[in-house]
Write a protein that holds these residues in place. Sequence first.
Motif, PDB file in Angstrom:
ATOM      1  N   SER A 144      11.118  12.258   7.525  1.00 37.51           N
ATOM      2  CA  SER A 144       9.559  11.941   7.381  1.00 37.51           C
ATOM      3  C   SER A 144       9.466  11.232   5.952  1.00 37.51           C
ATOM      4  CB  SER A 144       8.845  13.548   7.112  1.00 37.51           C
ATOM      5  OG  SER A 144       7.867  13.293   6.227  1.00 37.51           O
ATOM      6  N   VAL A 145       8.590  10.136   6.038  1.00 43.88           N
ATOM      7  CA  VAL A 145       8.384   9.325   4.761  1.00 43.88           C
ATOM      8  C   VAL A 145       7.808  10.173   3.847  1.00 43.88           C
ATOM      9  CG1 VAL A 145       7.283   7.274   3.786  1.00 43.88           C
ATOM     10  CG2 VAL A 145       8.380   7.279   5.812  1.00 43.88           C
ATOM     11  N   GLY A 146       6.586  10.901   4.023  1.00 44.80           N
ATOM     12  CA  GLY A 146       5.817  11.582   3.313  1.00 44.80           C
ATOM     13  C   GLY A 146       6.397  12.877   2.491  1.00 44.80           C
ATOM     14  N   LYS A 193       0.741  -1.143  -0.110  1.00 44.80           N
ATOM     15  CA  LYS A 193       0.113  -0.003  -0.043  1.00 44.80           C
ATOM     16  C   LYS A 193       0.732   1.305   0.120  1.00 44.80           C
ATOM     17  CE  LYS A 193      -1.769   1.546   4.135  1.00 44.80           C
ATOM     18  NZ  LYS A 193      -1.369   2.930   4.496  1.00 44.80           N
ATOM     19  N   ASN A 194       1.749   1.280   1.044  1.00 41.47           N
ATOM     20  CA  ASN A 194       2.630   2.542   1.024  1.00 41.47           C
ATOM     21  C   ASN A 194       3.661   2.565  -0.111  1.00 41.47           C
ATOM     22  OD1 ASN A 194       1.292   2.943   3.329  1.00 41.47           O
ATOM     23  ND2 ASN A 194       2.701   2.324   4.675  1.00 41.47           N
ATOM     24  N   ARG A 218      -3.691  -0.439  11.964  1.00 40.99           N
ATOM     25  CA  ARG A 218      -2.851  -1.629  12.491  1.00 40.99           C
ATOM     26  C   ARG A 218      -3.348  -1.995  13.829  1.00 40.99           C
ATOM     27  NH1 ARG A 218      -0.714  -2.378   7.595  1.00 40.99           N
ATOM     28  NH2 ARG A 218       0.260  -0.580   6.491  1.00 40.99           N
ATOM     29  N   ARG A 250      -0.136  14.576  12.925  1.00 41.34           N
ATOM     30  CA  ARG A 250       0.373  14.528  11.534  1.00 41.34           C
ATOM     31  C   ARG A 250       0.571  15.732  10.698  1.00 41.34           C
ATOM     32  NH1 ARG A 250      -1.677   8.735   9.454  1.00 41.34           N
ATOM     33  NH2 ARG A 250       0.348   8.750   8.449  1.00 41.34           N
ATOM     34  N   PRO A 251       1.298  16.890  11.088  1.00 36.41           N
ATOM     35  CA  PRO A 251       1.334  17.801  10.335  1.00 36.41           C
ATOM     36  C   PRO A 251       2.174  17.843   9.094  1.00 36.41           C
ATOM     37  CG  PRO A 251       2.845  17.765  12.023  1.00 36.41           C
ATOM     38  CD  PRO A 251       1.990  16.678  12.421  1.00 36.41           C
ATOM     39  N   ILE A 252       2.063  18.883   8.230  1.00 41.27           N
ATOM     40  CA  ILE A 252       2.859  18.486   6.906  1.00 41.27           C
ATOM     41  C   ILE A 252       3.895  19.518   6.940  1.00 41.27           C
ATOM     42  CG2 ILE A 252       0.965  17.586   5.818  1.00 41.27           C
ATOM     43  CD1 ILE A 252       0.431  20.195   4.397  1.00 41.27           C
ATOM     44  N   ASP A 253       4.483  20.139   7.935  1.00 41.22           N
ATOM     45  CA  ASP A 253       5.244  21.435   7.955  1.00 41.22           C
ATOM     46  C   ASP A 253       6.539  21.170   7.301  1.00 41.22           C
ATOM     47  OD1 ASP A 253       5.485  19.700  10.171  1.00 41.22           O
ATOM     48  OD2 ASP A 253       7.097  20.774  11.002  1.00 41.22           O
ATOM     49  N   LEU A 254       7.179  20.002   7.116  1.00 43.25           N
ATOM     50  CA  LEU A 254       8.465  19.426   6.539  1.00 43.25           C
ATOM     51  C   LEU A 254       8.042  19.288   4.994  1.00 43.25           C
ATOM     52  CD1 LEU A 254       9.657  16.711   9.030  1.00 43.25           C
ATOM     53  CD2 LEU A 254      10.312  19.032   8.768  1.00 43.25           C
ATOM     54  N   ILE A 310       7.984   7.497  17.032  1.00 41.91           N
ATOM     55  CA  ILE A 310       7.385   7.983  15.754  1.00 41.91           C
ATOM     56  C   ILE A 310       6.230   8.688  15.765  1.00 41.91           C
ATOM     57  CG2 ILE A 310       6.984   7.577  13.097  1.00 41.91           C
ATOM     58  CD1 ILE A 310       9.874   7.110  13.844  1.00 41.91           C
ATOM     59  N   PHE A 311       4.986   7.972  16.420  1.00 38.92           N
ATOM     60  CA  PHE A 311       3.742   8.815  16.271  1.00 38.92           C
ATOM     61  C   PHE A 311       3.434   8.982  17.774  1.00 38.92           C
ATOM     62  CE2 PHE A 311       2.270   8.889  12.222  1.00 38.92           C
ATOM     63  CZ  PHE A 311       2.784   7.992  11.624  1.00 38.92           C
ATOM     64  N   ARG A 317      -4.658  10.567   4.816  1.00 40.97           N
ATOM     65  CA  ARG A 317      -3.459  11.339   4.799  1.00 40.97           C
ATOM     66  C   ARG A 317      -2.589  11.446   3.529  1.00 40.97           C
ATOM     67  NH1 ARG A 317       0.215  14.438   7.846  1.00 40.97           N
ATOM     68  NH2 ARG A 317       2.189  13.601   7.411  1.00 40.97           N
ATOM     69  N   ASP A 334       4.597   0.834  12.190  1.00 37.95           N
ATOM     70  CA  ASP A 334       3.423  -0.153  11.539  1.00 37.95           C
ATOM     71  C   ASP A 334       3.290  -1.407  11.957  1.00 37.95           C
ATOM     72  OD1 ASP A 334       3.272   1.834   8.186  1.00 37.95           O
ATOM     73  OD2 ASP A 334       2.875   2.294  10.424  1.00 37.95           O
TER      74      ASP A 334
HETATM   75  C1  EPZ Z   1       4.001   6.949   6.108  1.00 35.05           C
HETATM   76  O1  EPZ Z   1       3.301   8.102   6.803  1.00 35.05           O
HETATM   77  C2  EPZ Z   1       3.119   5.688   6.332  1.00 35.05           C
HETATM   78  N1  EPZ Z   1       1.764   6.019   5.426  1.00 35.05           N
HETATM   79  C3  EPZ Z   1       2.611   5.372   7.537  1.00 35.05           C
HETATM   80  O2  EPZ Z   1       1.755   4.156   7.616  1.00 35.05           O
HETATM   81  C4  EPZ Z   1       3.506   4.983   8.344  1.00 35.05           C
HETATM   82  O3  EPZ Z   1       3.479   4.785   9.618  1.00 35.05           O
HETATM   83  C5  EPZ Z   1       4.806   6.534   8.517  1.00 35.05           C
HETATM   84  O4  EPZ Z   1       5.147   6.783   7.108  1.00 35.05           O
HETATM   85  C6  EPZ Z   1       6.203   5.987   9.164  1.00 35.05           C
HETATM   86  O5  EPZ Z   1       6.919   4.968   8.694  1.00 35.05           O
HETATM   87  C7  EPZ Z   1       2.112   5.771   3.664  1.00 35.05           C
HETATM   88  O6  EPZ Z   1       3.291   5.811   3.646  1.00 35.05           O
HETATM   89  C8  EPZ Z   1       0.878   6.231   3.316  1.00 35.05           C
HETATM   90  P1  EPZ Z   1       5.861  10.613   8.284  1.00 35.05           P
HETATM   91  P2  EPZ Z   1       3.766   9.721   6.985  1.00 35.05           P
HETATM   92  O7  EPZ Z   1       5.759  11.805   7.455  1.00 35.05           O
HETATM   93  O8  EPZ Z   1       4.282  10.129   5.409  1.00 35.05           O
HETATM   94  C9  EPZ Z   1       5.776  13.762  11.963  1.00 35.05           C
HETATM   95  C10 EPZ Z   1      -0.004   2.766   7.748  1.00 35.05           C
HETATM   96  O9  EPZ Z   1      -0.286   2.271   8.797  1.00 35.05           O
HETATM   97  N2  EPZ Z   1       5.641  14.696  10.539  1.00 35.05           N
HETATM   98  O10 EPZ Z   1       7.553   9.745   8.149  1.00 35.05           O
HETATM   99  O11 EPZ Z   1       2.662  10.542   7.242  1.00 35.05           O
HETATM  100  C11 EPZ Z   1       4.426  13.031  11.691  1.00 35.05           C
HETATM  101  O12 EPZ Z   1       3.393  13.759  12.716  1.00 35.05           O
HETATM  102  C12 EPZ Z   1       0.469   4.033   7.756  1.00 35.05           C
HETATM  103  O13 EPZ Z   1       0.363   2.215   6.622  1.00 35.05           O
HETATM  104  C13 EPZ Z   1       5.780  15.996  11.234  1.00 35.05           C
HETATM  105  O14 EPZ Z   1       5.903  16.311  12.147  1.00 35.05           O
HETATM  106  O15 EPZ Z   1       4.758   9.462   8.110  1.00 35.05           O
HETATM  107  C14 EPZ Z   1       4.693  11.652  12.568  1.00 35.05           C
HETATM  108  O16 EPZ Z   1       4.612  11.833  13.891  1.00 35.05           O
HETATM  109  C15 EPZ Z   1       0.200   4.822   9.267  1.00 35.05           C
HETATM  110  N3  EPZ Z   1       6.095  16.871  10.180  1.00 35.05           N
HETATM  111  C16 EPZ Z   1       6.028  11.430  12.066  1.00 35.05           C
HETATM  112  O17 EPZ Z   1       6.695  12.541  11.627  1.00 35.05           O
HETATM  113  C17 EPZ Z   1       5.966  16.620   8.744  1.00 35.05           C
HETATM  114  O18 EPZ Z   1       5.885  17.430   7.881  1.00 35.05           O
HETATM  115  C18 EPZ Z   1       6.110  10.313  11.097  1.00 35.05           C
HETATM  116  O19 EPZ Z   1       5.556  10.838   9.842  1.00 35.05           O
HETATM  117  C19 EPZ Z   1       5.710  15.169   8.371  1.00 35.05           C
HETATM  118  C20 EPZ Z   1       5.589  14.240   9.485  1.00 35.05           C
END
Ligand code: EPZ
Length: 414
Positions: A160-162, A22-23, A367, A120-124, A323-324, A91, A301
């Motif tokens: 950050s992954v996203g 999925k991811n 999960r 789950r902000p998007i500041d980065l 992470i979360f 998201r 996850d």
């Molecule tokens: C991806 O989410 C995955 N989703 C998540 O899987 C996975 O848990 C996560 O990466 C960590 O591995 C997809 O790929 C679709 P992050 P993402 O940006 O991109 C903080 C599942 O169950 N953050 O690495 O949202 C954020 O709040 C899902 O399949 C900021 O603060 O993860 C979080 O605490 C759940 N600012 C942490 O970083 C930002 O701009 C990880 O977020 C971006 C993120």
Amino acid sequence: MAEYRIFHSPRLSGEALISTAKNAVLPIMAATLLTGEECVIRRMPSLSDTLHMQALLSDCGAQVRSQEDALVVRSGAVKSPGDEELLRTMRASVLVLGPLLARNGECTFSMPGGCAIGQRPIDLHLKGLQKLGAKVETEGGMIRVTGRLQGANIYLDFPSVGATENLVMAATLSRGFTRIENAAKEPEIADLCRFLVAMGARIAGIGTNNLTVEGVEEMHGAHYTPIPDRIEAGTLACAAAMTEGSVLLQNARSDHMRALMFKLAESGVIFQEDEKGLRLRGRARRPMEVRTLSYPGFPTDMQAPLMALTTQLGGLSIFLETIFENRFMHAVELNRMGAQIRVEGQLALVQGGKSLTGAAVTATDLRAAAALMIAGLSAQGETLLHDPACHLMRGYEHLEEKLQALGAQVRQEA
Ligand code: EPZ
């Protein structure tokens, strides 16, 4: 609303074919917006998240159709998405931001919602796009990002992954070189990069924390088969290890699952890798200490499914979720089944060894739903899993059917 009835099950045995990740699929689908030519993504998993992403691509002006097990996307003239409900549903919707900005020079959309596991902000994401020359305006919950992108050196405060995915996609059509340091390096990101290279992108450092992208004038179509889902494979491994199973995870990529494999092996599970995939047998016996980290550390996850397993191990298991900020809600539901889990902030202490008893439990996130389903397999009696938001089918392709095929007593009621 979905509902599953789960009964105590004998040891799991047999084979399960692991679906496409999925991811990996979600960012690859978003990347098809970077070209006006046809892209074909093979072995598409049937998940509600991928259906939502299909609807989002259509909302952005792409032509999307299924062709056997593949998805065919042609993004001629693209535009910002307008369906706010869709943007808030998932998201991963934020992943259209980078491609649309790179392709059109602008993207307007509503701030994505948080979810049960955190704000789950998007500041980065936005900070990185500003480094590439974008202008970011926010008003009334809407975000408008505009600008002709210029390569830059970006350092991510957190891998950050996203954000890594959005910035790599935006950089492919930026003028000049972009360097992303402290990038996330999950296998799904490397898979996205390989798809982008197949589309004509120039990316170096794939699979590392330092990515370099040389912008190109335009991207072309590509055919691609994404990687198997390491989290689905890990979830099934936890179910097997909980019931002393003997299971072949067909098509699983063990090289993407080292952290989980080492944890389960330390606890007594025996793994064997062969050309068909990953075999495991025996059961986990010894308690574990787990710290979730960015890849290649232990994946967040997998925290909930593994916690379900540790409730059956004698002794104290310890989880540190880094992470979360709110990813232990499954502990409350597992305790309703007789588990002895104490949560202290980002720490969860699992006093294992006491049998679980079936109960009516509720899924709070994707999960957590999986964790409760596999907990029901080892619980005495019947477990009724309520899944009001249909979390499970967001991210697992017929998990209950795959477990049934391994001998689990589980069925979907609604
Ligand atoms: C991806 O989410 C995955 N989703 C998540 O899987 C996975 O848990 C996560 O990466 C960590 O591995 C997809 O790929 C679709 P992050 P993402 O940006 O991109 C903080 C599942 O169950 N953050 O690495 O949202 C954020 O709040 C899902 O399949 C900021 O603060 O993860 C979080 O605490 C759940 N600012 C942490 O970083 C930002 O701009 C990880 O977020 C971006 C993120």
